[in-house]
Design an enzyme around this catalytic site. Structure first.
Site, short mmCIF file in Angstrom:
data_model
loop_
_atom_site.label_atom_id
_atom_site.label_comp_id
_atom_site.label_asym_id
_atom_site.label_seq_id
_atom_site.Cartn_x
_atom_site.Cartn_y
_atom_site.Cartn_z
N GLU A 223 -10.61 -11.95 24.12
CA GLU A 223 -10.23 -12.36 22.38
C GLU A 223 -9.54 -13.51 22.59
O GLU A 223 -8.09 -14.25 23.10
CB GLU A 223 -8.83 -11.06 23.33
N CYS A 257 -1.89 -15.14 18.45
CA CYS A 257 -2.94 -16.21 18.21
C CYS A 257 -4.03 -15.40 17.20
O CYS A 257 -4.58 -15.80 16.63
CB CYS A 257 -4.17 -15.26 19.40
#
Length: 476
Positions: A223, A257
């Site tokens: 991720e 993110c």
């Protein structure tokens, strides 16, 4: 140097021993029951509730200042609520799946897919949402019947210490262990022969983790991040877009993110967006030193962001702070929310993930130019189209590939427990959350059950006329 080497050798031995203990426990009890898995999930949920205040305080200490409300909203609540979602669906997820059988070749046979535990899963958690990004994965790891080792970030020292001290009262070491980062531990951790490894963090570190895991042919879920754009279309209300984009962009001071990295707007709408931002932001954060506004995680990140602002300012961009008073405070590592106009295309702000409270606005006249610009770069972790026109939204979904999409808002696809979360290309690989998270940490094991009498006996050699007729029938 000998002391450092000795310490690393001891740490490596500790990691290897922890993995050996968990693997032995897996072999001794490879298939935890539904009741056992539910008990693990309820225990994890109880830990979060029992230590909610301490978790918030530890994270804030690691940051210098982290809004308690942001921790509750973005970490504690998703972890507790996510466990409740999994508990509701786990029985269904664990059921063997029936699959069809070709009756012509295998009359009376059965096919099943059995979701079974992988074994021991490693988790490398980042500092930006350290509770969410360690305990939410554990939800799916435990749901799938696995055991876990979790390595925390070097920027989460206080939180790591809390987890290391308190978690053994809830889970034995053969089920779950946490590890702090001490120089080189991350490298050693990623080199362990786990049955699966989940890493959340930067693309640069993700490449190193994947290379280390490849030595053991250990499957990875990565991720990562990237430059997730908001795309405001001409038919969408600019004020509403500003309200929603600004909330997500400056949450956690932009250190997310999946945050809006930059925003595309019709050229004619940029001035209105800026004016709305000037009005909105002081009502949310009246001053820089409000406890509701989060600090930048460390000195290196703080300096990187100031350098990026200095660079575009010196190259003619317009840099607009959105709060009254100082634009930053070194003592608290806080940088005020900023908007940047006319940043050069090759500037740091437009070529690297920002990961901070700076929002470049980019103008366009034709939507096709936005699509082309995004597709010319790495695939982002998310895109955020703002439009009331279904055809326009579908055009952006069809033509711009990303890890996920939130339509007419930003970020919130990540918080949907029944949607998979993950990147694509340079923004990551693999998924967790939802049933996909259960599948990620399970081996979907195909099992064929032959009937009492096998029709394949007609095809055993030596091949004669009967075999020829059967094969002619099957291949007609």
């Amino acid at each position: 140097m000998p002391d450092v080497a000795n310490n690393m050798e001891l740490k490596n031995a500790e990691l290897a021993a922890a993995l050996a203990v968990q693997r032995a426990a897996c072999l001794a009890h490879p298939m935890p029951t539904l009741a056992e898995r539910k008990r693990d999930l309820q225990t994890l949920q109880r830990f979060i509730r029992d230590h909610k205040d301490a978790l918030c305080e530890a994270i804030s200490t690691d940051y210098g200042n982290r809004s308690r409300h942001e921790t509750l909203l973005a970490e504690i609540f998703p972890a507790i609520d996510g466990i409740a979602h999994v508990l509701k669906h786990l029985k269904k997820w664990m059921k063997p799946q029936r699959r069809s059988v070709d009756w012509r070749t295998f009359p009376g046979a059965r096919n099943r897919v059995l979701p079974q535990p992988l074994g021991v899963v490693g988790v490398i958690a980042p500092w930006n949402f350290p509770v969410n990004l360690s305990l939410v994965p554990l939800t799916y790891i435990f749901a799938a019947g696995n055991r876990a080792m979790v390595k925390m970030s070097e920027n989460s020292r206080h939180l790591a210490q809390l987890l290391i001290e308190k978690m053994p009262a809830y889970f034995p070491p053969e089920k779950l262990q946490f590890f702090d980062e001490a120089g080189g531990v991350g490298i050693a951790f990623s080199q362990l022969p786990f049955d699966h490894l989940l890493f959340t963090g930067s693309g640069q570190t993700g490449r190193a983790v994947m290379a280390a895991a490849a030595r053991n042919l250990c499957p990875v879920t990565l991720e990562l991040g990237g430059k997730a754009p908001a795309i405001v279309c001409a038919d969408f209300d600019v004020r509403t877009a500003a309200e929603r984009i600004l909330f997500v962009k400056y949450l956690n001071a932009g250190q997310i993110c999946t945050s809006v990295d930059h925003a595309w707007l019709p050229e004619a709408s940029i001035a209105a967006f800026v004016e709305h931002a000037r009005q909105i932001m002081p009502t949310r954060y009246p001053r820089l030193d409000t406890p509701d506004y989060t600090s930048i995680i460390d000195e290196a990140a703080f300096e990187r962001l100031l350098q990026a602002l200095d660079e575009v300012r010196e190259r003619g961009a317009q840099v607009i702070p959105l709060l009254p008073g100082p634009a930053y405070d070194r003592a608290t590592r806080k940088i005020a929310p900023h908007i940047v106009l006319d940043a050069p295309a090759d500037s740091l702000l437009l070529t690297r993930e920002i990961f901070g409270p700076i929002l470049p606005l980019r103008g366009y006249t034709k939507l096709e130019s936005v699509i082309g610009s995004i597709n010319a770069g790495p695939r982002p972790l998310a895109i955020y189209p703002f439009s009331n026109n279904k055809q326009t939204v579908q055009l952006l979904i069809d033509t711009v590939m990303s890890g996920g999409v939130s339509v007419n808002d930003a970020l919130f696809h990540v918080g949907q427990h029944d949607l998979p979360f993950g990147g694509v290309g340079e923004s990551g690989m693999g998924h967790y959350h939802g049933v996909e998270g259960f599948h990620t940490f399970s081996k979907l094991r195909p099992v064929f059950y032959q009937a009492r009498y096998s029709a394949l006996t007609l095809l055993w050699p030596p091949y004669g006329k009967l075999a020829s007729r059967v094969l002619a029938f099957l291949t007609r």
